[in-house]
Design a protein around this motif. Structure first.
Motif, PDB file in Angstrom:
ATOM      1  N   VAL A   1       0.844  -1.195   0.000  1.00  6.73           N
ATOM      2  CA  VAL A   1       0.000   0.000   0.000  1.00  6.73           C
ATOM      3  C   VAL A   1       0.878   1.245   0.000  1.00  6.73           C
ATOM      4  O   VAL A   1       1.767   1.386   0.851  1.00  6.73           O
ATOM      5  CB  VAL A   1      -0.937   0.020   1.221  1.00  6.73           C
ATOM      6  N   PHE A   2       0.624   2.136  -0.955  1.00  3.81           N
ATOM      7  CA  PHE A   2       1.254   3.457  -0.939  1.00  3.81           C
ATOM      8  C   PHE A   2       0.361   4.357  -0.086  1.00  3.81           C
ATOM      9  O   PHE A   2      -0.618   4.927  -0.570  1.00  3.81           O
ATOM     10  CB  PHE A   2       1.399   4.007  -2.354  1.00  3.81           C
ATOM     11  N   VAL A   3       0.715   4.471   1.184  1.00  4.55           N
ATOM     12  CA  VAL A   3      -0.165   5.117   2.148  1.00  4.55           C
ATOM     13  C   VAL A   3      -0.358   6.598   1.815  1.00  4.55           C
ATOM     14  O   VAL A   3      -1.455   7.147   1.992  1.00  4.55           O
ATOM     15  CB  VAL A   3       0.384   4.933   3.577  1.00  4.55           C
ATOM     16  N   GLU A   4       0.681   7.256   1.335  1.00  2.00           N
ATOM     17  CA  GLU A   4       0.542   8.670   0.968  1.00  2.00           C
ATOM     18  C   GLU A   4      -0.489   8.853  -0.143  1.00  2.00           C
ATOM     19  O   GLU A   4      -1.308   9.782  -0.114  1.00  2.00           O
ATOM     20  CB  GLU A   4       1.889   9.241   0.513  1.00  2.00           C
TER      21      GLU A   4
ATOM     22  N   PRO B   1      -0.850   5.274  -7.788  1.00  2.00           N
ATOM     23  CA  PRO B   1      -1.484   4.010  -7.383  1.00  2.00           C
ATOM     24  C   PRO B   1      -1.539   3.893  -5.866  1.00  2.00           C
ATOM     25  O   PRO B   1      -0.712   4.462  -5.145  1.00  2.00           O
ATOM     26  CB  PRO B   1      -0.569   2.952  -7.998  1.00  2.00           C
ATOM     27  N   VAL B   2      -2.506   3.138  -5.392  1.00  2.00           N
ATOM     28  CA  VAL B   2      -2.684   2.968  -3.953  1.00  2.00           C
ATOM     29  C   VAL B   2      -2.209   1.598  -3.483  1.00  2.00           C
ATOM     30  O   VAL B   2      -1.493   1.497  -2.479  1.00  2.00           O
ATOM     31  CB  VAL B   2      -4.162   3.174  -3.566  1.00  2.00           C
ATOM     32  N   ALA B   3      -2.590   0.517  -4.203  1.00  2.00           N
ATOM     33  CA  ALA B   3      -2.269  -0.816  -3.686  1.00  2.00           C
ATOM     34  C   ALA B   3      -2.106  -1.832  -4.804  1.00  2.00           C
ATOM     35  O   ALA B   3      -2.752  -1.734  -5.852  1.00  2.00           O
ATOM     36  CB  ALA B   3      -3.357  -1.278  -2.713  1.00  2.00           C
ATOM     37  N   PHE B   4      -1.229  -2.820  -4.533  1.00  2.00           N
ATOM     38  CA  PHE B   4      -1.033  -3.962  -5.417  1.00  2.00           C
ATOM     39  C   PHE B   4      -1.113  -5.241  -4.589  1.00  2.00           C
ATOM     40  O   PHE B   4      -0.807  -5.239  -3.384  1.00  2.00           O
ATOM     41  CB  PHE B   4       0.325  -3.896  -6.121  1.00  2.00           C
ATOM     42  N   HIS B   5      -1.484  -6.336  -5.267  1.00  2.61           N
ATOM     43  CA  HIS B   5      -1.611  -7.619  -4.578  1.00  2.61           C
ATOM     44  C   HIS B   5      -0.606  -8.626  -5.144  1.00  2.61           C
ATOM     45  O   HIS B   5      -0.024  -8.404  -6.193  1.00  2.61           O
ATOM     46  CB  HIS B   5      -3.037  -8.156  -4.737  1.00  2.61           C
ATOM     47  N   TYR B   6      -0.420  -9.713  -4.407  1.00  2.00           N
ATOM     48  CA  TYR B   6       0.537 -10.778  -4.738  1.00  2.00           C
ATOM     49  C   TYR B   6       1.981 -10.251  -4.752  1.00  2.00           C
ATOM     50  O   TYR B   6       2.789 -10.639  -5.596  1.00  2.00           O
ATOM     51  CB  TYR B   6       0.199 -11.428  -6.086  1.00  2.00           C
ATOM     52  N   VAL B   7       2.283  -9.403  -3.797  1.00  2.00           N
ATOM     53  CA  VAL B   7       3.627  -8.829  -3.679  1.00  2.00           C
ATOM     54  C   VAL B   7       4.434  -9.688  -2.705  1.00  2.00           C
ATOM     55  O   VAL B   7       4.046  -9.860  -1.543  1.00  2.00           O
ATOM     56  CB  VAL B   7       3.569  -7.379  -3.183  1.00  2.00           C
ATOM     57  N   SER B   8       5.553 -10.225  -3.162  1.00  2.00           N
ATOM     58  CA  SER B   8       6.399 -11.061  -2.316  1.00  2.00           C
ATOM     59  C   SER B   8       7.156 -10.181  -1.315  1.00  2.00           C
ATOM     60  O   SER B   8       7.291  -8.968  -1.510  1.00  2.00           O
ATOM     61  CB  SER B   8       7.397 -11.845  -3.169  1.00  2.00           C
ATOM     62  N   PRO B   9       7.674 -10.776  -0.227  1.00  2.00           N
ATOM     63  CA  PRO B   9       8.455  -9.996   0.733  1.00  2.00           C
ATOM     64  C   PRO B   9       9.628  -9.254   0.089  1.00  2.00           C
ATOM     65  O   PRO B   9       9.904  -8.102   0.436  1.00  2.00           O
ATOM     66  CB  PRO B   9       8.935 -11.045   1.736  1.00  2.00           C
ATOM     67  N   ALA B  10      10.331  -9.913  -0.862  1.00  4.06           N
ATOM     68  CA  ALA B  10      11.451  -9.246  -1.535  1.00  4.06           C
ATOM     69  C   ALA B  10      10.964  -8.050  -2.339  1.00  4.06           C
ATOM     70  O   ALA B  10      11.614  -6.989  -2.368  1.00  4.06           O
ATOM     71  CB  ALA B  10      12.183 -10.236  -2.440  1.00  4.06           C
ATOM     72  N   GLN B  11       9.807  -8.193  -2.981  1.00  5.77           N
ATOM     73  CA  GLN B  11       9.270  -7.103  -3.782  1.00  5.77           C
ATOM     74  C   GLN B  11       8.815  -5.925  -2.926  1.00  5.77           C
ATOM     75  O   GLN B  11       8.815  -4.781  -3.388  1.00  5.77           O
ATOM     76  CB  GLN B  11       8.110  -7.611  -4.640  1.00  5.77           C
ATOM     77  N   LEU B  12       8.442  -6.185  -1.680  1.00  4.01           N
ATOM     78  CA  LEU B  12       8.089  -5.085  -0.785  1.00  4.01           C
ATOM     79  C   LEU B  12       9.236  -4.090  -0.677  1.00  4.01           C
ATOM     80  O   LEU B  12       9.031  -2.870  -0.730  1.00  4.01           O
ATOM     81  CB  LEU B  12       7.753  -5.627   0.608  1.00  4.01           C
ATOM     82  N   TYR B  13      10.454  -4.591  -0.536  1.00  3.11           N
ATOM     83  CA  TYR B  13      11.627  -3.721  -0.410  1.00  3.11           C
ATOM     84  C   TYR B  13      11.988  -3.066  -1.738  1.00  3.11           C
ATOM     85  O   TYR B  13      12.480  -1.931  -1.765  1.00  3.11           O
ATOM     86  CB  TYR B  13      12.810  -4.523   0.141  1.00  3.11           C
ATOM     87  N   VAL B  14      11.734  -3.767  -2.849  1.00  2.00           N
ATOM     88  CA  VAL B  14      11.968  -3.159  -4.164  1.00  2.00           C
ATOM     89  C   VAL B  14      11.020  -1.980  -4.364  1.00  2.00           C
ATOM     90  O   VAL B  14      11.434  -0.898  -4.803  1.00  2.00           O
ATOM     91  CB  VAL B  14      11.777  -4.202  -5.288  1.00  2.00           C
TER      92      VAL B  14
END
Length: 369
Positions: free
Chosen positions: A180-183, A317-330
Motif C-alpha cells: 500500500v502506498f499510504v501517501e 497508485p494505492v495498492a497492489f496484490h501478490y507482492v512477495s516480501p522481496a518485492q516489498l523492499y523493491v
C-alpha cells in the motif's frame, strides 16, 4: 556583566535577604520600596545562578505553550509553513491499517510489511491468532482457516469499532502480500468526509443474482472504510436480512453484499483519467497488454472497464496484490530512495473537498461477459 545590578529587598520580619531577578518567572517586577542602601554588586556565581534560573523558566513556559497548542488541536503557523504535503495529509487524513495474517507468516511476510509500507500508517495492527513480540498484534478468536476469512474480518472490524473508533478517520484492511502506498491512499481519500458512509477498493461486479449496481471490493488489494462506514457495518452486521451470519464464504464478496444492504456507498477509486488505483495484481499485469488473453477473469469481473497498456496505470497508485516480501523492499526503494537525475518533480495540489450531497458515483461500464 560587571556593570549589572540587582535589587534586593530586606525582609526584616524574617531576617533574611531575598533575590528578585528582573524579568524572571515568579517576579511581579514591583518589589516594593527599595532604598539605595540595599543595592550591592552580585558575585559571578550569583549572576550565573540567576541566568540559569531565568533560562529554565523561559524553557518551561515555552514547553507549556507548545503543549497547550498541541492539545487544543492547533499547530503553530511556522510549523505549518514548513510542513510537506505528505505530512499535512498524515495529520489530516488519519489511516489505521490492519493486516490479516497467521502465525506461520509472521516472520516470512508480516514483519516485512511492518518494515516497509506499514510504518507509514498512522497506526497498524496485525490480526492473527497468536501474539508476536516483533509485531503489534490483535489476537482473534477465529481459527486460522481460509474458509472462515469472513468471520475473521467481522471480528477484526468489530474490535476496531469497539476499541479504536476515535483513533482514525479511515480503516484500511490489507493482506500480508499487499503493498500500500499510504501517501497516495490519503491523497485519494482527502476530498471525502470520514463522517460519510463510504468505502473504496478495486471494484468487482457481483456474480450471480444481485441487485442493480451491487458490487464488492477485492480483498487482495485491500479496501478502506470511513469511520462512519465502520460504525454502520459493525452495528448492522447482526441483521440476518442484510449480512451473512455464518463465517464461511468469500470474505470480500460478503463484505460488499453486507455494506450494500446497509447503504454504505461503494466509492469510485479511479483517478481523474479513469485509471484504477487499487490493483488485485502486480503492476506488470496492467502495463503489458499481451500478458493475459481477453478471457482473463479480471477483464470479466471488473466493475469499471479494465484495460492493459503502458498508459493504463495511475500515476498515484494505492495498492497492489501478490507482492512477495522481496518485492516489498523493491517497491520501497524505487519510491522512497531512488532518485532520477534531472527529472522535474510535478507540482502537487490537493483536490477539492466533496460535499456528501454532491457525491456522484458512476454506474458500472464493463459489459464484457
Amino acid at each position: 556583566m560587571g556593570g549589572d545590578y540587582i535589587l534586593l529587598e530586606q525582609h526584616q520580619q524574617l531576617g533574611d535577604t531575598t533575590l528578585f531577578p528582573g524579568g524572571s518567572c515568579g517576579s511581579s517586577g514591583a518589589g516594593g520600596q527599595v532604598s539605595r542602601a540595599t543595592r550591592r554588586r552580585l558575585s559571578s556565581f550569583q549572576q550565573l545562578l540567576l541566568i540559569l534560573v531565568a533560562g529554565s523558566c523561559t524553557i518551561a513556559l515555552y514547553a507549556y505553550w507548545d503543549v497547550m497548542l498541541l492539545t487544543s488541536g492547533n499547530v503553530p503557523e511556522t510549523q505549518l509553513s514548513n510542513e510537506t504535503l505528505a505530512e499535512k495529509l498524515q495529520r489530516e487524513v488519519r489511516v489505521l491499517c490492519w493486516v490479516l495474517t497467521t502465525p506461520k507468516y509472521h516472520k516470512s511476510r508480516a514483519v516485512h510489511v511492518m518494515r516497509t509500507w506499514g510504518k507509514r500508517c498512522n497506526k497498524i495492527y496485525f490480526m492473527t491468532s497468536e501474539p508476536d513480540d516483533e509485531l503489534p498484534t490483535i489476537v482473534l478468536t477465529k481459527p486460522d482457516k481460509y474458509e472462515v476469512l469472513w468471520g475473521k474480518t467481522k471480528e477484526a472490524f468489530s474490535y476496531l469499532y469497539e476499541h479504536m473508533l476515535d483513533e482514525a478517520d479511515w480503516f484500511m484492511k490489507a493482506d500480508d502480500d499487499t503493498y500500500v502506498f499510504v501517501e497516495n491512499l490519503r491523497y485519494m481519500l482527502y476530498p471525502y468526509s470520514p463522517d460519510q458512509a463510504i468505502y473504496f477498493g478495486y471494484n468487482f461486479k457481483m456474480v450471480g443474482t444481485h441487485q442493480k449496481n451491487e458490487s464488492y471490493m477485492s480483498g487482495g488489494s485491500g479496501y478502506v472504510l470511513s469511520r462512519e462506514a465502520l460504525r454502520v457495518f459493525v452495528e448492522g452486521l447482526n441483521d440476518t436480512t442484510k449480512c451473512r451470519q455464518e463465517d464461511d464464504h468469500a470474505e470480500d464478496m460478503e463484505m460488499g453484499r453486507c455494506l450494500f444492504n446497509l447503504d454504505v456507498k461503494a466509492g469510485d477509486s479511479r483517478d481523474s483519467k479513469l485509471r484504477h488505483r487499487f490493483y488485485p495484481l502486480l503492476p506488470f499485469n496492467i502495463l503489458l497488454s499481451g500478458y493475459f488473453g481477453l478471457d482473463f477473469w479480471l477483464y470479466k469481473y471488473a466493475f469499471y472497464s479494465m484495460r492493459s497498456c503502458m498508459d493504463c496505470l495511475s500515476e498515484y497508485p494505492v495498492a497492489f496484490h501478490y507482492v512477495s516480501p522481496a518485492q516489498l523492499y523493491v517497491f520501497d526503494f524505487f519510491n522512497y530512495d531512488f532518485q532520477l537525475m534531472g527529472k522535474q518533480k510535478p507540482v502537487e495540489r490537493l483536490p477539492e473537498k466533496i460535499k456528501p450531497e454532491d457525491l456522484v458515483i458512476p454506474e458500472y461500464d464493463n459489459h464484457f461477459d
